[in-house]
Motif scaffolding. Structure first.
Motif, PDB file in Angstrom:
ATOM      1  N   UNK A 185       7.521 -32.539 -19.417  1.00 41.87           N
ATOM      2  CA  UNK A 185       6.693 -31.689 -20.271  1.00 41.87           C
ATOM      3  C   UNK A 185       6.272 -32.443 -21.528  1.00 41.87           C
ATOM      4  N   UNK A 186       7.220 -33.146 -22.144  1.00 35.20           N
ATOM      5  CA  UNK A 186       6.897 -33.912 -23.355  1.00 35.20           C
ATOM      6  C   UNK A 186       5.834 -34.977 -23.051  1.00 35.20           C
ATOM      7  N   UNK A 187       6.019 -35.698 -21.950  1.00 36.67           N
ATOM      8  CA  UNK A 187       5.097 -36.786 -21.593  1.00 36.67           C
ATOM      9  C   UNK A 187       3.691 -36.261 -21.322  1.00 36.67           C
ATOM     10  N   UNK A 188       3.596 -35.084 -20.739  1.00 38.20           N
ATOM     11  CA  UNK A 188       2.303 -34.512 -20.361  1.00 38.20           C
ATOM     12  C   UNK A 188       1.704 -33.619 -21.431  1.00 38.20           C
ATOM     13  N   UNK A 189       2.385 -33.481 -22.564  1.00 43.21           N
ATOM     14  CA  UNK A 189       1.868 -32.646 -23.642  1.00 43.21           C
ATOM     15  C   UNK A 189       1.981 -31.168 -23.357  1.00 43.21           C
ATOM     16  N   UNK A 190       2.943 -30.796 -22.518  1.00 43.49           N
ATOM     17  CA  UNK A 190       3.138 -29.386 -22.151  1.00 43.49           C
ATOM     18  C   UNK A 190       4.339 -28.815 -22.894  1.00 43.49           C
ATOM     19  N   UNK A 191       4.199 -27.600 -23.349  1.00 45.03           N
ATOM     20  CA  UNK A 191       5.320 -26.907 -23.995  1.00 45.03           C
ATOM     21  C   UNK A 191       6.027 -25.962 -23.029  1.00 45.03           C
ATOM     22  N   UNK A 192       5.418 -25.746 -21.872  1.00 45.30           N
ATOM     23  CA  UNK A 192       5.978 -24.821 -20.887  1.00 45.30           C
ATOM     24  C   UNK A 192       5.981 -25.457 -19.507  1.00 45.30           C
ATOM     25  N   UNK A 193       7.095 -25.296 -18.811  1.00 48.68           N
ATOM     26  CA  UNK A 193       7.191 -25.769 -17.434  1.00 48.68           C
ATOM     27  C   UNK A 193       7.631 -24.632 -16.524  1.00 48.68           C
ATOM     28  N   UNK A 194       7.112 -24.629 -15.303  1.00 48.63           N
ATOM     29  CA  UNK A 194       7.486 -23.618 -14.311  1.00 48.63           C
ATOM     30  C   UNK A 194       8.106 -24.308 -13.101  1.00 48.63           C
ATOM     31  N   UNK A 195       9.174 -23.720 -12.585  1.00 43.15           N
ATOM     32  CA  UNK A 195       9.799 -24.219 -11.358  1.00 43.15           C
ATOM     33  C   UNK A 195       9.626 -23.145 -10.289  1.00 43.15           C
ATOM     34  N   UNK A 196       8.803 -23.449  -9.287  1.00 40.60           N
ATOM     35  CA  UNK A 196       8.518 -22.511  -8.207  1.00 40.60           C
ATOM     36  C   UNK A 196       9.511 -22.762  -7.073  1.00 40.60           C
ATOM     37  N   UNK A 197      10.467 -21.849  -6.916  1.00 42.08           N
ATOM     38  CA  UNK A 197      11.566 -22.048  -5.967  1.00 42.08           C
ATOM     39  C   UNK A 197      11.349 -21.177  -4.725  1.00 42.08           C
ATOM     40  N   UNK A 198      11.604 -21.751  -3.579  1.00 38.97           N
ATOM     41  CA  UNK A 198      11.555 -21.016  -2.308  1.00 38.97           C
ATOM     42  C   UNK A 198      12.388 -19.742  -2.409  1.00 38.97           C
ATOM     43  N   UNK A 199      11.823 -18.621  -1.990  1.00 39.69           N
ATOM     44  CA  UNK A 199      12.482 -17.327  -2.153  1.00 39.69           C
ATOM     45  C   UNK A 199      13.848 -17.236  -1.503  1.00 39.69           C
ATOM     46  N   UNK A 200      14.035 -17.954  -0.379  1.00 37.52           N
ATOM     47  CA  UNK A 200      15.325 -17.906   0.308  1.00 37.52           C
ATOM     48  C   UNK A 200      16.416 -18.652  -0.454  1.00 37.52           C
ATOM     49  N   UNK A 201      16.040 -19.462  -1.424  1.00 34.76           N
ATOM     50  CA  UNK A 201      17.013 -20.240  -2.201  1.00 34.76           C
ATOM     51  C   UNK A 201      17.518 -19.417  -3.394  1.00 34.76           C
ATOM     52  N   UNK A 202      18.031 -18.245  -3.111  1.00 38.64           N
ATOM     53  CA  UNK A 202      18.451 -17.379  -4.216  1.00 38.64           C
ATOM     54  C   UNK A 202      19.678 -17.948  -4.939  1.00 38.64           C
ATOM     55  N   UNK A 203      20.681 -18.363  -4.183  1.00 36.89           N
ATOM     56  CA  UNK A 203      21.887 -18.917  -4.809  1.00 36.89           C
ATOM     57  C   UNK A 203      21.554 -20.182  -5.599  1.00 36.89           C
ATOM     58  N   UNK A 204      20.682 -21.010  -5.015  1.00 30.33           N
ATOM     59  CA  UNK A 204      20.301 -22.262  -5.683  1.00 30.33           C
ATOM     60  C   UNK A 204      19.521 -21.976  -6.970  1.00 30.33           C
ATOM     61  N   UNK A 205      18.617 -21.000  -6.915  1.00 32.10           N
ATOM     62  CA  UNK A 205      17.839 -20.658  -8.113  1.00 32.10           C
ATOM     63  C   UNK A 205      18.731 -20.046  -9.192  1.00 32.10           C
ATOM     64  N   UNK A 206      19.772 -19.331  -8.772  1.00 29.91           N
ATOM     65  CA  UNK A 206      20.712 -18.753  -9.737  1.00 29.91           C
ATOM     66  C   UNK A 206      21.476 -19.853 -10.472  1.00 29.91           C
ATOM     67  N   UNK A 207      21.878 -20.878  -9.730  1.00 30.10           N
ATOM     68  CA  UNK A 207      22.582 -21.992 -10.348  1.00 30.10           C
ATOM     69  C   UNK A 207      21.638 -22.767 -11.279  1.00 30.10           C
ATOM     70  N   UNK A 208      20.382 -22.930 -10.867  1.00 27.27           N
ATOM     71  CA  UNK A 208      19.394 -23.589 -11.719  1.00 27.27           C
ATOM     72  C   UNK A 208      19.176 -22.802 -13.006  1.00 27.27           C
ATOM     73  N   UNK A 209      19.154 -21.473 -12.894  1.00 22.95           N
ATOM     74  CA  UNK A 209      18.985 -20.638 -14.086  1.00 22.95           C
ATOM     75  C   UNK A 209      20.174 -20.819 -15.042  1.00 22.95           C
ATOM     76  N   UNK A 210      21.364 -20.932 -14.468  1.00 23.85           N
ATOM     77  CA  UNK A 210      22.538 -21.178 -15.312  1.00 23.85           C
ATOM     78  C   UNK A 210      22.429 -22.521 -16.028  1.00 23.85           C
ATOM     79  N   UNK A 211      21.897 -23.513 -15.341  1.00 27.97           N
ATOM     80  CA  UNK A 211      21.721 -24.831 -15.953  1.00 27.97           C
ATOM     81  C   UNK A 211      20.721 -24.761 -17.104  1.00 27.97           C
TER      82      UNK A 211
END
Length: 429
Positions: free
Chosen positions: A119-145
């Motif tokens: 984000x810093x390199x590209x001049x962006x203040x916001x980033x989005x991570x589009x996660x496969x819907x079936x990866x619920x447990x994985x997305x939960x761990x990413x949210x904790x991170x």
């Protein structure tokens, strides 16, 4: 050719890919994570882009486009009057591929740090991570991170006192394979039906919400931050020219030890399977075929696989591709025609239906595959099937139809005799 040495922990971009260590911020920092982040956020973005260009890093999501070059397409936010965005493609719908899943599950902070630096390199203040819907447990761990990083002052306003502001949001998809295509992902992220856009305009000029946007795969973004921290030689010593660095390979199918493993680019395919996956079940002589880069890449015959190097250019020269590096091994016990018919059914199901050649043609090829794989048909129809795939390939907005046709073309190229044997057997009966 001498065997390549197995990489040491200090050689890896993802030292916790196997989940043996602590995935939280404490474990990540113990492995060197976030060390040097402040320096990266105070270095000129142009220097980061030039280093990525010099590294030869190519997109790990399948296309293999040079990352530094892609990032250089982004305009200066001061000249556009619009916000810029970095979008991470964590949709991972390619059959046989599960590398990003293990990054999200066991080493999520590598992606978080990569998003911050990206984000810093590209001049962006916001980033989005589009996660496969079936990866619920994985997305939960990413949210904790993400929460851990924010609480540690590594995310949000004025990161580490550098004046850099970055926020990251997670968006769960609805399970559509087509949303792995970058513009379909953007449409879905905006709340619309996930269908590819016509290009141009390209996302760097008109992306998310009509603003400059860069979309990259999980592995690509995570590796970019590691490359920028380390000396350039640390990365370029692996792989051939234009195929530098390390890569996560997802090895499955008829092997003794299916695994996700980070290995050097340009590693011989046979060495990859024997060293990391315990070899082919029944031995190398029992090998029937290998899909080298996910279900959309044409198969390799045993003769090709015996000498094949696993990188973008070597596989392209053989009429296939590295793709997502999902290596699916099939030995002689596998009903290969049944497998390829099932793959054809997958693409029929996942077509978004926007383009007529894909909407009608992919279903047509599947029905032909289903009949011919059972011996219900004629030898002439094999030629008709191949001709049909060539009429669909390259005639749609996105590359989905190409990816649906290549496995069928590869089957006809290497295993036409299996179709013919089924047809002759049925005719004789």
């Amino acid at each position: 050719m001498p065997k390549l040495p197995i990489l040491k922990p200090e050689d890896l971009c993802f030292p916790n890919l196997n989940g043996a260590g602590d995935w939280s911020i404490k474990g990540y920092q113990k492995r060197g994570g976030y060390k040097g982040l402040k320096k990266l956020l105070t270095t000129k973005p142009a220097e980061h882009i030039e280093k990525l260009k010099a590294s030869g890093l190519r997109g790990r999501g399948g296309a293999g486009f040079p990352t530094g070059l892609k990032w250089s397409f982004m305009p200066d936010p001061k000249t556009t009057g619009k916000p810029s965005y970095l979008v991470c493609n964590a949709d991972e719908g390619e059959p046989g591929t599960c590398k990003d899943r293990d990054i999200l599950r066991y080493d999520p902070h590598t992606l978080v740090e990569g998003m911050i630096v990206g984000c810093y390199t590209l001049g962006a203040k916001t980033g989005y991570i589009y996660v496969r819907g079936e990866y619920y447990d994985e997305s939960s761990r990413l949210q904790q991170a993400i929460v851990e990083a924010r609480e540690a002052g590594l995310l949000g306003k004025n990161i580490l006192g550098t004046g850099v502001d970055v926020e990251i949001h997670i968006h769960l998809g609805a399970g559509a394979y087509i949303c792995g295509e970058e513009t379909a992902l953007l449409e879905s992220l905006e709340g619309k039906k996930g269908q590819p856009r016509l290009k141009p305009p390209f996302p760097a000029g008109f992306g998310l919400y009509g603003c400059p946007t860069t979309i990259n795969n999980v592995e690509t973004i995570a590796q970019a931050a590691v490359i920028l921290k380390k000396p350039l030689e640390w990365w370029t010593r692996h792989g051939r020219e234009n195929n530098s660095g390390t890569k996560i390979f997802s090895i499955s199918g008829s092997v003794n030890k299916p695994c996700n493993i980070e290995a050097p680019m340009s590693i011989p395919l046979r060495e990859l399977i024997d060293t990391y996956a315990g070899g082919v079940i029944g031995g190398w002589d029992n090998l029937q075929a290998i899909i080298p880069g996910g279900s959309s890449t044409p198969m390799l015959s045993p003769t090709q696989a015996d000498t094949m190097l696993m990188d973008f250019d070597a596989l392209r020269a053989e009429g296939t591709g590295l793709g997502t590096a999902a290596v699916v091994v099939m030995n002689k016990d596998v009903d290969l025609l049944r497998v390829m018919t099932r793959i054809a059914a997958f693409y029929k199901h996942e077509s978004c239906g926007q383009c007529t050649p894909c909407r009608e043609g992919v279903g047509w090829t599947y029905r032909l595959m289903e009949r011919l794989s059972k011996g219900d048909g004629t030898i002439d129809e094999l030629d008709q099937l191949y001709a049909l795939t060539k009429k669909i390939e390259g005639r749609t907005i996105c590359a989905f139809a190409d990816g649906a046709m290549w496995p069928i073309q590869g089957t006809l190229k290497h295993f036409r005799h299996l179709f013919e044997a089924k047809i002759q057997e049925k005719t004789s009966a």
